[in-house]
Scaffold this motif. Sequence first.
Motif, mmCIF file in Angstrom:
data_model
loop_
_atom_site.group_PDB
_atom_site.id
_atom_site.type_symbol
_atom_site.label_atom_id
_atom_site.label_comp_id
_atom_site.label_asym_id
_atom_site.label_seq_id
_atom_site.Cartn_x
_atom_site.Cartn_y
_atom_site.Cartn_z
ATOM 1 N N GLU A 291 -7.665 6.701 11.267
ATOM 2 C CA GLU A 291 -6.797 7.876 11.443
ATOM 3 C C GLU A 291 -5.328 7.514 11.266
ATOM 4 N N GLN A 292 -4.947 6.331 11.729
ATOM 5 C CA GLN A 292 -3.547 5.927 11.603
ATOM 6 C C GLN A 292 -3.165 5.663 10.142
ATOM 7 N N VAL A 293 -4.058 5.029 9.402
ATOM 8 C CA VAL A 293 -3.786 4.825 7.973
ATOM 9 C C VAL A 293 -3.753 6.161 7.249
ATOM 10 N N THR A 294 -4.702 7.029 7.570
ATOM 11 C CA THR A 294 -4.777 8.331 6.904
ATOM 12 C C THR A 294 -3.552 9.181 7.213
ATOM 13 N N ALA A 295 -2.991 9.039 8.415
ATOM 14 C CA ALA A 295 -1.777 9.792 8.752
ATOM 15 C C ALA A 295 -0.614 9.396 7.843
ATOM 16 N N VAL A 296 -0.506 8.107 7.539
ATOM 17 C CA VAL A 296 0.530 7.667 6.602
ATOM 18 C C VAL A 296 0.202 8.145 5.191
ATOM 19 N N LEU A 297 -1.068 8.082 4.821
ATOM 20 C CA LEU A 297 -1.492 8.556 3.508
ATOM 21 C C LEU A 297 -1.147 10.040 3.335
ATOM 22 N N ASP A 298 -1.358 10.832 4.384
ATOM 23 C CA ASP A 298 -1.053 12.259 4.317
ATOM 24 C C ASP A 298 0.419 12.498 3.969
ATOM 25 N N LYS A 299 1.294 11.675 4.524
ATOM 26 C CA LYS A 299 2.722 11.831 4.260
ATOM 27 C C LYS A 299 3.116 11.370 2.857
ATOM 28 N N ALA A 300 2.272 10.509 2.259
ATOM 29 C CA ALA A 300 2.631 9.905 0.970
ATOM 30 C C ALA A 300 1.914 10.535 -0.220
ATOM 31 N N ARG A 301 0.928 11.374 0.036
ATOM 32 C CA ARG A 301 0.100 11.883 -1.060
ATOM 33 C C ARG A 301 0.915 12.530 -2.187
ATOM 34 N N GLY A 302 1.986 13.216 -1.820
ATOM 35 C CA GLY A 302 2.744 13.953 -2.817
ATOM 36 C C GLY A 302 3.387 13.094 -3.877
ATOM 37 N N PHE A 303 3.618 11.803 -3.580
ATOM 38 C CA PHE A 303 4.275 10.962 -4.594
ATOM 39 C C PHE A 303 3.435 9.762 -5.036
ATOM 40 N N LEU A 304 2.244 9.621 -4.516
ATOM 41 C CA LEU A 304 1.372 8.537 -4.961
ATOM 42 C C LEU A 304 0.689 8.920 -6.274
ATOM 43 N N PRO A 305 0.264 7.924 -7.079
ATOM 44 C CA PRO A 305 -0.460 8.243 -8.308
ATOM 45 C C PRO A 305 -1.761 8.968 -7.976
ATOM 46 N N PRO A 306 -2.181 9.913 -8.813
ATOM 47 C CA PRO A 306 -3.399 10.678 -8.520
ATOM 48 C C PRO A 306 -4.642 9.792 -8.578
ATOM 49 N N PRO A 307 -5.686 10.178 -7.846
ATOM 50 C CA PRO A 307 -6.902 9.351 -7.796
ATOM 51 C C PRO A 307 -7.503 9.050 -9.166
ATOM 52 N N GLU A 308 -7.458 10.017 -10.084
ATOM 53 C CA GLU A 308 -8.069 9.785 -11.391
ATOM 54 C C GLU A 308 -7.329 8.722 -12.205
ATOM 55 N N LEU A 369 -0.212 -0.071 1.471
ATOM 56 C CA LEU A 369 1.048 -0.819 1.434
ATOM 57 C C LEU A 369 1.413 -1.197 0.007
ATOM 58 N N ARG A 370 0.417 -1.550 -0.780
ATOM 59 C CA ARG A 370 0.665 -1.899 -2.180
ATOM 60 C C ARG A 370 1.229 -0.692 -2.936
ATOM 61 N N LEU A 371 0.606 0.460 -2.768
ATOM 62 C CA LEU A 371 1.063 1.659 -3.468
ATOM 63 C C LEU A 371 2.465 2.071 -3.016
ATOM 64 N N LEU A 372 2.731 1.943 -1.725
ATOM 65 C CA LEU A 372 4.061 2.290 -1.222
ATOM 66 C C LEU A 372 5.123 1.328 -1.750
ATOM 67 N N SER A 373 4.759 0.055 -1.887
ATOM 68 C CA SER A 373 5.700 -0.939 -2.420
ATOM 69 C C SER A 373 6.059 -0.644 -3.874
ATOM 70 N N GLU A 374 5.093 -0.078 -4.597
ATOM 71 C CA GLU A 374 5.300 0.186 -6.019
ATOM 72 C C GLU A 374 6.002 1.512 -6.274
ATOM 73 N N SER A 375 6.124 2.345 -5.244
ATOM 74 C CA SER A 375 6.699 3.679 -5.421
ATOM 75 C C SER A 375 8.230 3.638 -5.348
ATOM 76 N N ASP A 376 8.875 4.483 -6.153
ATOM 77 C CA ASP A 376 10.335 4.601 -6.090
ATOM 78 C C ASP A 376 10.778 5.862 -5.347
ATOM 79 N N ASP A 377 9.823 6.517 -4.661
ATOM 80 C CA ASP A 377 10.181 7.704 -3.888
ATOM 81 C C ASP A 377 11.027 7.297 -2.682
ATOM 82 N N PRO A 378 12.057 8.066 -2.346
ATOM 83 C CA PRO A 378 12.930 7.704 -1.212
ATOM 84 C C PRO A 378 12.199 7.587 0.129
ATOM 85 N N ALA A 379 11.061 8.288 0.269
ATOM 86 C CA ALA A 379 10.336 8.236 1.545
ATOM 87 C C ALA A 379 9.454 6.999 1.673
ATOM 88 N N ALA A 380 9.224 6.306 0.573
ATOM 89 C CA ALA A 380 8.253 5.205 0.580
ATOM 90 C C ALA A 380 8.647 4.043 1.496
#
Length: 429
Positions: A291-308, A369-380
């Motif tokens: 749940e704790q990981v998913t809570a962070v994922l919920d906040k990041a979904r908008g700027f992470l690469p899509p699953p496909e 953490l890997r995906l967040l490190s690679e993101s250039d979104d200001p919230a990452a």
Amino acid sequence: MDRYLTVAEVSAAARRLVSRYPGAGRLRRVGTSRAGRPLEMLSVGHGPAHVLAVARPHPDEPVGAVTALALAERLAAGDGPRSEATDPARVTWDFVLCLDPDGAALSEGIEEATAGPAPALERYFRTAFRPVAAEQPEWAPIESSDLPESRALFDLIDERRPVLQCSLHGIEAGGTFAQLTDDLPGFALPFHTAAAALSVPVQHGTFDALYWENPAPGVHVLPPPESTGRLAAGSEHIGRSTWCAPQRHGGVTAIVEVPMWAGALADDTSPHPDAVRALRGLSRLVRDGGEQVTAVLDKARGFLPPPEESAPRRVLEWMAGGLYDLVAESWQPLAQQAAEGGGRLTTAQVCALDVVARRQPLRAAGLLLRLLSESDDPAAPALHDELYALFTAWCEDFTRALGLRRVPVHDQADLQARTALAAAECAVR
């Protein structure tokens, strides 16, 4: 050098081996991955009986390739005592050097991250990648997923008709164990002897085969096909897997697991003092972490690469979509049985489940953490720091709670090689 090898290093080493022992070893391409990478097989010996060893079936378990090269070198050079299984006129050993090269590319860096005298769990989970079940070549057929890597392995099994298939796996923590699709009488003693010689505990009870036959400590035999109630959730169609394919030719598969970190309680057969409370706590542990990981994922979904477009993102969505609950709920029958006095669980059995409860959130956190490190979104960056604090605390608690100590890579590979040879001796006989 005490470290795992990259796919490129393994391929280069196999080519050198073939050059050093002309006529003894052959290397050929046996398939192509989804992304176009080659699947290579190194064969040693010319005997009519075949032993098929499959390295790196999971990309976060790199020890099997080191094992395969060590075994191939021994067989090609004729080192060690000669036996039926190592007689090149009687047995041909076929080594698939990496079954999932695409996944291995997404675990790039795991070799250096786990090198050295005392690598930490944190560095491992930051670089490890394990695909969703439908993208794991051995397991995909169970999920009705048709992968070229799976087809290549099925074709090899039908071509070589191996008396034994050794699937060379590694686990993060705990002890060593083997899962067999059929019993191999005489296997347990040399397996236990090898583990003792290398001071690696034998895992008494395992999360992977909770209800399988257990003829000896650390040895688990697949129950009959009609015993679906004794299989782990999601594995009811295990007969479709590449593990069971040799059975149609009279062969056996041995899934050989060796730990990266040995657990102090992996072989503790004393009754657990309060298994019901412990299992309930582990169910909460995996759910809360998820749940704790998913809570962070919920906040990041908008700027992470899509699953496909992102295999790590697919894993995160798969895990968030019910995997944590599936793991937690799978232990409820054990807790109920213990509560009703139907048998006491040992400390080792509970600790085996403890490994699973802790590793599921850590796998997800490492990928996110890997995906967040690679993101250039200001919230990452802020989300990365929030998750990293949890991640490091979980790694420290994992190491402390289970009394983990690192098993050197050469010991992991040596144990796995000795175990594979022991299984081959039984199968060839």
